[in-house]
Design an enzyme around this catalytic site. Structure first.
Site, mmCIF file in Angstrom:
data_model
loop_
_atom_site.group_PDB
_atom_site.id
_atom_site.type_symbol
_atom_site.label_atom_id
_atom_site.label_comp_id
_atom_site.label_asym_id
_atom_site.label_seq_id
_atom_site.Cartn_x
_atom_site.Cartn_y
_atom_site.Cartn_z
ATOM 1 C CE LYS A 181 146.553 -11.154 -33.918
ATOM 2 N NZ LYS A 181 147.583 -10.102 -34.003
ATOM 3 C CB CYS A 289 143.721 -4.961 -18.246
ATOM 4 S SG CYS A 289 144.798 -6.195 -17.503
ATOM 5 C CD GLU A 390 140.774 -0.731 -20.635
ATOM 6 O OE1 GLU A 390 140.461 -1.013 -21.804
ATOM 7 O OE2 GLU A 390 141.305 -1.537 -19.852
HETATM 8 P P1 NAD Z 1 142.716 -5.258 -28.985
HETATM 9 O O1 NAD Z 1 141.416 -5.869 -28.597
HETATM 10 O O2 NAD Z 1 142.714 -4.200 -29.996
HETATM 11 O O3 NAD Z 1 143.706 -6.382 -29.546
HETATM 12 C C1 NAD Z 1 144.090 -7.505 -28.782
HETATM 13 C C2 NAD Z 1 144.559 -8.602 -29.713
HETATM 14 O O4 NAD Z 1 143.454 -9.022 -30.498
HETATM 15 C C3 NAD Z 1 145.634 -8.157 -30.708
HETATM 16 O O5 NAD Z 1 146.537 -9.228 -30.885
HETATM 17 C C4 NAD Z 1 144.840 -7.913 -31.983
HETATM 18 O O6 NAD Z 1 145.602 -8.083 -33.142
HETATM 19 C C5 NAD Z 1 143.775 -8.991 -31.879
HETATM 20 N N1 NAD Z 1 142.536 -8.738 -32.615
HETATM 21 C C6 NAD Z 1 142.035 -7.549 -33.052
HETATM 22 N N2 NAD Z 1 140.874 -7.753 -33.738
HETATM 23 C C7 NAD Z 1 140.626 -9.086 -33.674
HETATM 24 C C8 NAD Z 1 139.573 -9.916 -34.157
HETATM 25 N N3 NAD Z 1 138.539 -9.425 -34.840
HETATM 26 N N4 NAD Z 1 139.631 -11.230 -33.909
HETATM 27 C C9 NAD Z 1 140.648 -11.763 -33.201
HETATM 28 N N5 NAD Z 1 141.684 -11.032 -32.741
HETATM 29 C C10 NAD Z 1 141.674 -9.711 -32.966
HETATM 30 O O7 NAD Z 1 143.398 -4.796 -27.618
HETATM 31 P P2 NAD Z 1 144.792 -4.059 -27.428
HETATM 32 O O8 NAD Z 1 144.621 -2.633 -27.830
HETATM 33 O O9 NAD Z 1 145.873 -4.864 -28.022
HETATM 34 O O10 NAD Z 1 144.985 -4.146 -25.850
HETATM 35 C C11 NAD Z 1 144.425 -3.252 -24.959
HETATM 36 C C12 NAD Z 1 143.236 -3.878 -24.278
HETATM 37 O O11 NAD Z 1 143.617 -5.113 -23.687
HETATM 38 C C13 NAD Z 1 142.699 -3.028 -23.157
HETATM 39 O O12 NAD Z 1 141.297 -3.005 -23.199
HETATM 40 C C14 NAD Z 1 143.164 -3.770 -21.911
HETATM 41 O O13 NAD Z 1 142.376 -3.538 -20.785
HETATM 42 C C15 NAD Z 1 143.115 -5.179 -22.365
HETATM 43 N N6 NAD Z 1 143.975 -6.027 -21.533
HETATM 44 C C16 NAD Z 1 143.378 -6.903 -20.670
HETATM 45 C C17 NAD Z 1 144.162 -7.698 -19.833
HETATM 46 C C18 NAD Z 1 143.518 -8.662 -18.864
HETATM 47 O O14 NAD Z 1 144.216 -9.538 -18.383
HETATM 48 N N7 NAD Z 1 142.247 -8.532 -18.553
HETATM 49 C C19 NAD Z 1 145.555 -7.603 -19.905
HETATM 50 C C20 NAD Z 1 146.122 -6.706 -20.799
HETATM 51 C C21 NAD Z 1 145.322 -5.926 -21.615
#
Ligand code: NAD
Length: 504
Positions: A181, A289, A390
């Site tokens: 997804k 991240c 963050e």
């Molecule tokens: P997010 O948590 O809003 O969304 C991430 C994904 O989860 C999206 O595909 C979203 O549609 C989905 N999602 C949202 N609600 C959900 C739920 N209830 N159940 C299951 N899936 C759900 O994050 P974002 O804004 O897309 O990304 C930014 C964040 O990602 C930042 O905190 C960043 O640090 C983190 N990040 C971490 C890494 C790592 O490797 N540690 C890499 C890239 C980004």
């Protein structure tokens, strides 16, 4: 011109959403609507999980040897290289990443990841025979590693193509089938990659269901047919996923947020630090991240380093990500940009000093985009929300320290533990500091040193489990012990059967 529609990709074909609904996808640089993406429902997800389950049971996939899976993975390289221009374009218009970064760094990482996983899968011990032991009687034991089943892969929006491949490769290398997804903000390259790569696999091995996280993502974490979730995103959503997954004890890998701290020692080369620390925080405009967002600087070099940082940051080119000369692109959307500015303002109210940046920048031809000038905040402390939370923007918080113990304490005083670093003239002393930093990756004299054979993941609230390399592959495997008995005469099994039977 008609706006393109991005459908699901299920069982080897594009599939329109059952509910018939689509939502807009915008180009972060311009605000222009560039596609409509399918709003998936539980119905669509069920179709994809059923296809993935059928593929799991299909002998063409189930019985494929690791060596043959390695051959398939290697074929991905050609497909991606042949389509690199289109993929780079789609990634840039949907994520706002600069064309320069995507075509240089992202493809390098993706191709190297494929080759690493294709090599690993050929040599990984999927079956191991243990030496015979005669306790309680002589047996033969094989420990076999098997795929977990249908895996639900949920990447974030910031690096859609890299995150898609980071999850897909070990999942397939281990013999699983997947439902991905993508982030609803950046679905382009996930749908396109599925179309390009799936023909190399039996139908149903690779499926994509688009939709919002709260609907499709949530349903994945609760779906009884999905055995593992690999999630990259915010810590808040990661915690929710862990709770949902507990109901069926799904295996879970979480790659979450970070607040990377770099310690600059008094003997560091200031020119190298200034360039490296800015690379650490400004890659993808700080929307990474593992960015280095806290710079802890020894008091003896504090002001000269600030001067260098400001000089370099002030000269960077902010602009259209499609321009190959652009160094700093847009925030992913306006609301996120406002949030970043909010953090900057709160730090200034709490006593930080603005060294440079701190404001929105208008870019000619990209008036609908939200761009923020590289921002350096000096005189920060660990109590400020801009230092604890963050930000995910081009903002470097600089903190002064007096001695090593204080620097380590500040670095570790964080809920996060994804990345940390040391800029120093003494790499031997740095090894000792590295052991004391609470982070999954510690980089000495550089940043973003991601190697595709090296485990990546977070301490504390930055995640759970590791991706990449052997650790990444093993996170998609179950372990089974198959034990064979050789003693056929029950009367001779005195140590075991003798407990419940009497033999004359
Ligand atoms: P997010 O948590 O809003 O969304 C991430 C994904 O989860 C999206 O595909 C979203 O549609 C989905 N999602 C949202 N609600 C959900 C739920 N209830 N159940 C299951 N899936 C759900 O994050 P974002 O804004 O897309 O990304 C930014 C964040 O990602 C930042 O905190 C960043 O640090 C983190 N990040 C971490 C890494 C790592 O490797 N540690 C890499 C890239 C980004």
């Amino acid at each position: 011109m008609a706006i393109p529609r991005l459908d699901h990709f299920i069982d080897g074909a594009l599939v329109a959403p059952n509910g018939g609904e689509y939502m807009d996808v915008e180009n972060p640089a311009t605000g222009e609507v560039i596609a409509e993406v399918a709003c998936g429902t539980e119905y669509d997800l069920n179709l994809a999980v059923a296809a993935a389950q059928r593929a799991l049971d299909n002998p063409d996939w189930r019985d494929m040897t690791p060596t043959d899976r390695s051959v398939v993975l290697n074929q991905f390289v050609d497909v991606i290289q042949q389509n690199a221009q289109e993929l780079a374009y789609l990634e840039a218009i949907s994520s706002g990443g600069t064309l320069s970064r995507i075509s240089k760094l992202d493809f390098l990482l993706i191709i190297d990841s494929i080759m690493t996983m294709a090599d690993l899968v050929k040599t990984y011990p999927f079956t191991q025979s243990l030496p015979a032991r005669a306790v309680p009687e002589l047996t033969d034991v094989k420990v076999v590693k098997e795929p977990i089943g249908v895996c639900g892969l949920i990447p974030a929006w910031n690096l859609p193509m890299v995150l898609f491949m980071n999850k897909l490769l070990p999942a397939l290398a281990a013999g699983n089938t997947v439902v991905v997804k993508p982030s609803e903000l950046t679905p382009h390259t996930s749908v396109r990659l599925a179309q390009l790569l799936a023909p190399l696999l039996p139908p149903g091995v690779l499926n994509v269901v688009n939709g919002v996280g709260g609907v499709v993502g949530e349903a994945m974490t609760l779906h009884p047919g999905i055995s593992k979730i690999s999630f990259t995103g915010s810590t808040a959503v990661g915690k929710r996923i862990l709770v949902n997954a507990a109901a069926s004890l799904k295996r879970v890998t979480l790659e979450l947020g970070g607040k990377g701290a770099a310690i600059v020692t008094a003997d560091a080369d200031l020119n190298a630090v200034a360039h490296g620390a800015l690379y650490g925080v400004l890659l993808h405009s700080g929307q990474g991240c593992e960015s280095g967002t806290r710079l802890l600087v020894h008091e003896s070099i504090y002001e000269p380093l600030l001067e260098k940082l400001a000089h370099i940051a002030g000269g960077l080119q902010i602009g259209d990500p499609m321009n190959p000369d652009t160094q700093i692109g847009p925030m992913c959307h306006a609301a996120h940009g406002q949030k970043v500015l909010g953090y900057i303002h709160s730090a200034l109210e709490q006593g930080a000093r603005l060294v440079c940046g701190g404001e929105r920048v208008r870019v000619l031809g990209c008036e609908g985009g939200f761009f923020i000038a590289p921002t350096i905040l000096a005189d920060c402390n660990n109590q400020m929300s801009a230092v604890r939370e963050e930000i995910f923007g081009p903002v470097l918080a600089v903190i002064k320290y007096r001695d090593e113990a204080e620097a380590i304490a500040i670095a570790n005083d964080s809920d996060y533990g994804l990345s940390a670093g040391i800029w120093t003239g003494d790499v031997l002393a740095a090894q000792k500091i590295a052991r004391r930093l609470q982070a999954g990756s510690v980089w000495i004299n550089d940043w973003h040193m991601l190697r595709t054979d090296v485990p990546f993941g977070g301490y504390k609230q930055s995640g759970q489990g590791r991706e990449m390399g052997i650790a990444g592959l093993e996170s998609y495997l179950e372990t089974k012990a198959i034990t064979t008995a050789f003693q056929r005469d029950p009367a001779k099994k005195t140590l075991t059967y003798g407990i419940v039977h009497t033999f004359d």
